[in-house]
Design a protein around this motif. Structure first.
Motif, PDB file in Angstrom:
ATOM      1  N   ILE A  81     -34.736  25.789 -55.550  1.00 26.19           N
ATOM      2  CA  ILE A  81     -35.629  24.638 -55.460  1.00 26.19           C
ATOM      3  C   ILE A  81     -35.313  23.876 -54.179  1.00 26.19           C
ATOM      4  CG2 ILE A  81     -36.015  24.403 -57.942  1.00 26.19           C
ATOM      5  CD1 ILE A  81     -33.863  22.220 -57.988  1.00 26.19           C
ATOM      6  N   TYR A  82     -36.343  23.288 -53.563  1.00 26.55           N
ATOM      7  CA  TYR A  82     -36.112  22.523 -52.330  1.00 26.55           C
ATOM      8  C   TYR A  82     -36.983  21.279 -52.316  1.00 26.55           C
ATOM      9  CZ  TYR A  82     -39.825  25.878 -50.919  1.00 26.55           C
ATOM     10  OH  TYR A  82     -40.932  26.694 -50.865  1.00 26.55           O
ATOM     11  N   PRO A  83     -36.641  20.301 -53.157  1.00 27.13           N
ATOM     12  CA  PRO A  83     -37.377  19.033 -53.121  1.00 27.13           C
ATOM     13  C   PRO A  83     -37.158  18.322 -51.791  1.00 27.13           C
ATOM     14  CG  PRO A  83     -35.398  18.821 -54.444  1.00 27.13           C
ATOM     15  CD  PRO A  83     -35.526  20.271 -54.118  1.00 27.13           C
ATOM     16  N   ALA A  84     -38.162  17.567 -51.354  1.00 22.90           N
ATOM     17  CA  ALA A  84     -38.040  16.772 -50.128  1.00 22.90           C
ATOM     18  C   ALA A  84     -37.529  15.383 -50.519  1.00 22.90           C
ATOM     19  CB  ALA A  84     -39.382  16.675 -49.426  1.00 22.90           C
ATOM     20  N   THR A  85     -36.286  15.108 -50.181  1.00 21.75           N
ATOM     21  CA  THR A  85     -35.661  13.844 -50.578  1.00 21.75           C
ATOM     22  C   THR A  85     -34.959  13.214 -49.381  1.00 21.75           C
ATOM     23  OG1 THR A  85     -35.168  14.872 -52.731  1.00 21.75           O
ATOM     24  CG2 THR A  85     -34.155  12.733 -52.259  1.00 21.75           C
ATOM     25  N   PRO A  86     -35.505  12.126 -48.830  1.00 22.42           N
ATOM     26  CA  PRO A  86     -34.803  11.439 -47.744  1.00 22.42           C
ATOM     27  C   PRO A  86     -33.376  11.084 -48.165  1.00 22.42           C
ATOM     28  CG  PRO A  86     -37.015  10.580 -47.974  1.00 22.42           C
ATOM     29  CD  PRO A  86     -36.790  11.484 -49.151  1.00 22.42           C
ATOM     30  N   LEU A  87     -32.473  11.148 -47.228  1.00 17.37           N
ATOM     31  CA  LEU A  87     -31.056  10.950 -47.529  1.00 17.37           C
ATOM     32  C   LEU A  87     -30.800   9.653 -48.287  1.00 17.37           C
ATOM     33  CD1 LEU A  87     -28.232  12.228 -47.026  1.00 17.37           C
ATOM     34  CD2 LEU A  87     -28.042  10.687 -45.058  1.00 17.37           C
ATOM     35  N   LEU A  88     -31.469   8.564 -47.885  1.00 25.21           N
ATOM     36  CA  LEU A  88     -31.208   7.272 -48.523  1.00 25.21           C
ATOM     37  C   LEU A  88     -31.816   7.172 -49.916  1.00 25.21           C
ATOM     38  CD1 LEU A  88     -31.559   4.824 -45.497  1.00 25.21           C
ATOM     39  CD2 LEU A  88     -29.540   6.028 -46.349  1.00 25.21           C
ATOM     40  N   ASP A  89     -32.590   8.189 -50.303  1.00 23.26           N
ATOM     41  CA  ASP A  89     -33.151   8.217 -51.653  1.00 23.26           C
ATOM     42  C   ASP A  89     -32.398   9.160 -52.583  1.00 23.26           C
ATOM     43  OD1 ASP A  89     -35.129   6.442 -50.880  1.00 23.26           O
ATOM     44  OD2 ASP A  89     -36.599   8.017 -50.452  1.00 23.26           O
ATOM     45  N   LEU A  90     -31.389   9.851 -52.061  1.00 21.26           N
ATOM     46  CA  LEU A  90     -30.644  10.809 -52.870  1.00 21.26           C
ATOM     47  C   LEU A  90     -29.881  10.114 -53.995  1.00 21.26           C
ATOM     48  CD1 LEU A  90     -28.955  13.516 -50.602  1.00 21.26           C
ATOM     49  CD2 LEU A  90     -30.440  13.891 -52.573  1.00 21.26           C
ATOM     50  N   THR A  91     -29.888  10.760 -55.147  1.00 17.46           N
ATOM     51  CA  THR A  91     -29.089  10.296 -56.280  1.00 17.46           C
ATOM     52  C   THR A  91     -28.205  11.449 -56.728  1.00 17.46           C
ATOM     53  OG1 THR A  91     -30.684  11.022 -57.938  1.00 17.46           O
ATOM     54  CG2 THR A  91     -30.962   8.786 -57.039  1.00 17.46           C
ATOM     55  N   ALA A  92     -27.221  11.139 -57.553  1.00 20.97           N
ATOM     56  CA  ALA A  92     -26.341  12.184 -58.071  1.00 20.97           C
ATOM     57  C   ALA A  92     -27.126  13.211 -58.873  1.00 20.97           C
ATOM     58  CB  ALA A  92     -25.246  11.561 -58.941  1.00 20.97           C
ATOM     59  N   ALA A  93     -28.109  12.747 -59.626  1.00 26.12           N
ATOM     60  CA  ALA A  93     -28.883  13.660 -60.469  1.00 26.12           C
ATOM     61  C   ALA A  93     -29.700  14.640 -59.623  1.00 26.12           C
ATOM     62  CB  ALA A  93     -29.804  12.868 -61.386  1.00 26.12           C
ATOM     63  N   ILE A  94     -30.341  14.136 -58.558  1.00 26.89           N
ATOM     64  CA  ILE A  94     -31.131  15.006 -57.684  1.00 26.89           C
ATOM     65  C   ILE A  94     -30.224  16.016 -56.989  1.00 26.89           C
ATOM     66  CG2 ILE A  94     -32.588  15.082 -55.625  1.00 26.89           C
ATOM     67  CD1 ILE A  94     -33.628  12.302 -56.419  1.00 26.89           C
ATOM     68  N   ALA A 142     -30.916  17.468 -47.130  1.00 34.86           N
ATOM     69  CA  ALA A 142     -29.453  17.495 -47.143  1.00 34.86           C
ATOM     70  C   ALA A 142     -28.930  18.299 -48.329  1.00 34.86           C
ATOM     71  CB  ALA A 142     -28.902  16.071 -47.197  1.00 34.86           C
ATOM     72  N   HIS A 143     -29.542  18.094 -49.499  1.00 35.40           N
ATOM     73  CA  HIS A 143     -29.099  18.812 -50.695  1.00 35.40           C
ATOM     74  C   HIS A 143     -29.413  20.301 -50.590  1.00 35.40           C
ATOM     75  CE1 HIS A 143     -33.256  17.882 -51.007  1.00 35.40           C
ATOM     76  NE2 HIS A 143     -33.238  17.038 -52.033  1.00 35.40           N
ATOM     77  N   TYR A 144     -30.602  20.640 -50.078  1.00 39.96           N
ATOM     78  CA  TYR A 144     -31.017  22.044 -49.978  1.00 39.96           C
ATOM     79  C   TYR A 144     -30.191  22.790 -48.930  1.00 39.96           C
ATOM     80  CZ  TYR A 144     -33.985  26.121 -49.208  1.00 39.96           C
ATOM     81  OH  TYR A 144     -34.456  27.408 -49.074  1.00 39.96           O
ATOM     82  N   ALA A 145     -30.063  22.210 -47.739  1.00 41.32           N
ATOM     83  CA  ALA A 145     -29.305  22.868 -46.673  1.00 41.32           C
ATOM     84  C   ALA A 145     -27.861  23.091 -47.097  1.00 41.32           C
ATOM     85  CB  ALA A 145     -29.369  22.031 -45.396  1.00 41.32           C
TER      86      ALA A 145
END
Length: 259
Positions: A81-94, A142-145
């Motif tokens: 999965i590769y959701p688009a999530t700006p770094l400042l919107d990242l949460t532990a759950a995501i 960031a999470h996907y990479a």
């Protein structure tokens, strides 16, 4: 006839991989979170197919998948999965969900696959699907990479420890591939920006499937721990850039240029 377990087989690259092995007459065991899409793909295959829908973020499901599939000759970890999530919107759950699906699940299925073959004394092959994002970060990923960089190290670590048991573990790293996906949509602007490569076109799912099929087969029998970049040459460099100087720069005898 081999038995091939493919995760993420409900569409896109995973479905193309399933079709490639099915065309060779292999028996397929398919996994995906999307049960309806999985059934659609399974119904199109000209071979025996077993459907095992479920959520790979569930460690119990991931750990038990190989056993439920029965004796498996080839494992392809294509789910991602590769959701688009700006770094400042990242949460532990995501963050955790991306790592659980993209990295932990592949590790758990590979460990289970390795145990089964080690106990039976049989050889096997694992192919993981990585991404160019493993070596290049980009906004919102960031999470996907990170997950794909980790998956490539998981590939190497598993290759080292499972090699003595006759189990090869490799990865295919696609460039931008044209995939019609509701689960992981991309904009046309994004697609145009990331699909520039020396061969001048986007990839097709079947081209990734061909690489996976080859790596899992006897022709690649002495290859393990490798990451095969199937990306139109985008890893090699940026062919679309202009010369760094306006016109060719003559170099006189005895003259040196410095960068």
């Amino acid at each position: 006839m081999r038995t091939v377990l493919v995760t993420g087989a409900g569409g896109g690259i995973g479905a193309a991989i399933a079709r490639r092995f099915a065309a060779a007459g292999d028996r397929l065991v398919l996994s995906d979170l999307r049960a309806a899409e999985l059934s659609t793909v399974a119904g199109q295959l000209p071979t025996e197919v077993v459907e095992l829908p479920g959520d790979l973020a569930d460690a119990e499901y991931a750990e038990g998948l190989v056993e439920r599939a029965g004796p498996v000759d080839v494992l392809v970890n294509a789910a991602g999965i590769y959701p688009a999530t700006p770094l400042l919107d990242l949460t532990a759950a995501i963050w955790d969900r991306v790592q659980d699906v993209n990295v932990r699940a592949a590790l758990l299925t590979t460990v289970a696959f390795g145990r089964a073959h080690a106990e039976a004394g049989t050889a096997g092959a694992v192919v993981n699907i990585s991404s160019g994002a493993a070596t290049r970060a980009r906004p919102g990923a960031a999470h996907y990479a990170t997950s794909k960089a980790a998956l490539e190290m998981v590939t190497k670590a598993c290759a080292v420890e499972l090699g003595p048991h006759g189990i090869r573990v490799n990865a295919v790293s696609p460039g931008f591939v044209t995939v019609d996906s509701d689960a992981n949509p991309v904009t046309e602007a994004y697609a145009a920006a990331v699909s520039v490569n020396p061969l001048g076109r986007r990839g097709e799912p079947r081209e990734i499937a061909d690489a996976v099929f080859w790596l899992a087969g006897p022709e690649a029998g002495w290859i393990t721990g490798a990451v095969l970049r199937v990306d139109g040459g985008s890893t090699a460099g940026a062919a679309g850039l202009p010369l760094h100087w306006a016109g060719r720069t003559p170099v006189q005898e005895g003259e040196e240029t410095h960068v």
